[in-house]
Design a protein around this motif. Structure first.
Motif, PDB file in Angstrom:
ATOM      1  N   MET A   1       0.838  -1.187   0.000  1.00 20.55           N
ATOM      2  CA  MET A   1       0.000   0.000   0.000  1.00 20.55           C
ATOM      3  C   MET A   1       0.883   1.250   0.000  1.00 20.55           C
ATOM      4  SD  MET A   1      -2.901   1.117   2.690  1.00 20.55           S
ATOM      5  CE  MET A   1      -4.053   2.309   2.078  1.00 20.55           C
ATOM      6  N   PHE A   2       0.392   2.265  -0.654  1.00 18.13           N
ATOM      7  CA  PHE A   2       1.101   3.538  -0.702  1.00 18.13           C
ATOM      8  C   PHE A   2       0.828   4.323   0.577  1.00 18.13           C
ATOM      9  CE2 PHE A   2       0.266   2.474  -5.142  1.00 18.13           C
ATOM     10  CZ  PHE A   2       1.518   2.650  -5.704  1.00 18.13           C
ATOM     11  N   ASP A   3       1.860   4.899   1.147  1.00 19.26           N
ATOM     12  CA  ASP A   3       1.657   5.831   2.246  1.00 19.26           C
ATOM     13  C   ASP A   3       1.898   7.242   1.711  1.00 19.26           C
ATOM     14  OD1 ASP A   3       4.409   6.069   2.030  1.00 19.26           O
ATOM     15  OD2 ASP A   3       4.837   5.363   4.038  1.00 19.26           O
ATOM     16  N   HIS A   4       1.740   8.230   2.573  1.00 19.11           N
ATOM     17  CA  HIS A   4       1.845   9.623   2.138  1.00 19.11           C
ATOM     18  C   HIS A   4       3.203   9.929   1.509  1.00 19.11           C
ATOM     19  CE1 HIS A   4       1.376  13.930   2.035  1.00 19.11           C
ATOM     20  NE2 HIS A   4       2.477  14.059   2.731  1.00 19.11           N
ATOM     21  N   LYS A   5       4.278   9.525   2.165  1.00 14.41           N
ATOM     22  CA  LYS A   5       5.627   9.835   1.654  1.00 14.41           C
ATOM     23  C   LYS A   5       5.904   9.125   0.338  1.00 14.41           C
ATOM     24  CE  LYS A   5       7.851  12.736   4.241  1.00 14.41           C
ATOM     25  NZ  LYS A   5       8.220  14.048   3.735  1.00 14.41           N
ATOM     26  N   SER A   6       5.485   7.871   0.207  1.00 15.68           N
ATOM     27  CA  SER A   6       5.750   7.166  -1.044  1.00 15.68           C
ATOM     28  C   SER A   6       4.933   7.754  -2.196  1.00 15.68           C
ATOM     29  CB  SER A   6       5.518   5.658  -0.906  1.00 15.68           C
ATOM     30  OG  SER A   6       4.199   5.361  -0.548  1.00 15.68           O
ATOM     31  N   LEU A   7       3.699   8.195  -1.923  1.00 15.45           N
ATOM     32  CA  LEU A   7       2.912   8.875  -2.952  1.00 15.45           C
ATOM     33  C   LEU A   7       3.549  10.199  -3.333  1.00 15.45           C
ATOM     34  CD1 LEU A   7      -0.820   8.310  -1.952  1.00 15.45           C
ATOM     35  CD2 LEU A   7       0.354   7.481  -3.992  1.00 15.45           C
ATOM     36  N   GLN A   8       4.042  10.910  -2.339  1.00 14.77           N
ATOM     37  CA  GLN A   8       4.709  12.187  -2.599  1.00 14.77           C
ATOM     38  C   GLN A   8       5.964  11.968  -3.447  1.00 14.77           C
ATOM     39  OE1 GLN A   8       6.218  14.151   0.933  1.00 14.77           O
ATOM     40  NE2 GLN A   8       6.156  16.152  -0.046  1.00 14.77           N
ATOM     41  N   LEU A   9       6.734  10.947  -3.108  1.00 10.68           N
ATOM     42  CA  LEU A   9       7.937  10.629  -3.869  1.00 10.68           C
ATOM     43  C   LEU A   9       7.585  10.267  -5.310  1.00 10.68           C
ATOM     44  CD1 LEU A   9      10.991  10.169  -4.013  1.00 10.68           C
ATOM     45  CD2 LEU A   9      10.596   7.851  -3.134  1.00 10.68           C
ATOM     46  N   ALA A  36      15.860   5.975   0.865  1.00 13.21           N
ATOM     47  CA  ALA A  36      15.994   4.550   0.542  1.00 13.21           C
ATOM     48  C   ALA A  36      14.801   3.760   1.084  1.00 13.21           C
ATOM     49  CB  ALA A  36      17.301   4.005   1.108  1.00 13.21           C
ATOM     50  N   TYR A  37      14.388   4.065   2.301  1.00 13.19           N
ATOM     51  CA  TYR A  37      13.254   3.375   2.911  1.00 13.19           C
ATOM     52  C   TYR A  37      11.957   3.663   2.146  1.00 13.19           C
ATOM     53  CZ  TYR A  37       9.718   2.164   6.392  1.00 13.19           C
ATOM     54  OH  TYR A  37       8.633   1.642   7.032  1.00 13.19           O
ATOM     55  N   THR A  38      11.739   4.931   1.814  1.00 14.28           N
ATOM     56  CA  THR A  38      10.523   5.330   1.101  1.00 14.28           C
ATOM     57  C   THR A  38      10.498   4.729  -0.300  1.00 14.28           C
ATOM     58  OG1 THR A  38      10.428   7.372   2.389  1.00 14.28           O
ATOM     59  CG2 THR A  38       9.124   7.309   0.368  1.00 14.28           C
ATOM     60  N   LEU A  39      11.631   4.737  -0.975  1.00 16.30           N
ATOM     61  CA  LEU A  39      11.699   4.136  -2.308  1.00 16.30           C
ATOM     62  C   LEU A  39      11.426   2.637  -2.233  1.00 16.30           C
ATOM     63  CD1 LEU A  39      12.241   4.471  -5.332  1.00 16.30           C
ATOM     64  CD2 LEU A  39      14.665   4.045  -4.840  1.00 16.30           C
ATOM     65  N   ASP A  40      11.945   1.977  -1.216  1.00 15.43           N
ATOM     66  CA  ASP A  40      11.688   0.549  -1.048  1.00 15.43           C
ATOM     67  C   ASP A  40      10.190   0.288  -0.846  1.00 15.43           C
ATOM     68  OD1 ASP A  40      12.648  -2.171  -0.800  1.00 15.43           O
ATOM     69  OD2 ASP A  40      12.201  -2.005   1.349  1.00 15.43           O
ATOM     70  N   LYS A  41       9.541   1.090  -0.017  1.00 18.68           N
ATOM     71  CA  LYS A  41       8.094   0.945   0.196  1.00 18.68           C
ATOM     72  C   LYS A  41       7.329   1.210  -1.098  1.00 18.68           C
ATOM     73  CE  LYS A  41       6.067   2.377   3.866  1.00 18.68           C
ATOM     74  NZ  LYS A  41       5.579   3.191   4.997  1.00 18.68           N
ATOM     75  N   LEU A  42       7.758   2.230  -1.826  1.00 16.82           N
ATOM     76  CA  LEU A  42       7.121   2.564  -3.097  1.00 16.82           C
ATOM     77  C   LEU A  42       7.264   1.419  -4.087  1.00 16.82           C
ATOM     78  CD1 LEU A  42       5.782   4.459  -5.121  1.00 16.82           C
ATOM     79  CD2 LEU A  42       7.987   5.589  -5.416  1.00 16.82           C
TER      80      LEU A  42
END
Length: 92
Positions: A1-9, A36-42
């Motif tokens: 699932m996308f979170d706020h930071k991954s959607l923003q990225l 790196a963490y946000t990109l991995d989640k994305l």
């Protein structure tokens, strides 16, 4: 699932494809570790949708056209869902 930071990225990567990763990190205020963490989640969320991962080469990134097309079709819906989730969970 996308979170706020991954959607923003994702949104910034699609809207500003010529930015370097350091410029992108500054724009959305992420440390190297947070990036790196946000990109991995994305990338995990994209994989769950059977979409290719965003590639990182040196200080550049590459967003596949299938991701861009998905964003054009679903981006507004994803942002709206994220806004509803934030309101329901008490975040502003």
């Amino acid at each position: 699932m996308f979170d706020h930071k991954s959607l923003q990225l994702l949104e910034q990567m699609i809207n500003y494809p010529k930015l370097s990763i350091p410029e992108l990190r500054l724009q959305i205020n992420l440390s190297p570790r947070q990036f790196a963490y946000t990109l991995d989640k994305l990338n995990n969320a994209l994989s769950n949708l059977d979409l290719p991962k965003i590639q990182v080469i040196d200080i550049e990134f590459k967003v596949d056209e299938r991701i861009k097309n998905y964003w054009k079709l679903e981006g507004t819906s994803l942002n709206r869902q994220q806004s509803v989730f934030k309101r329901l969970s008490g975040y502003t």
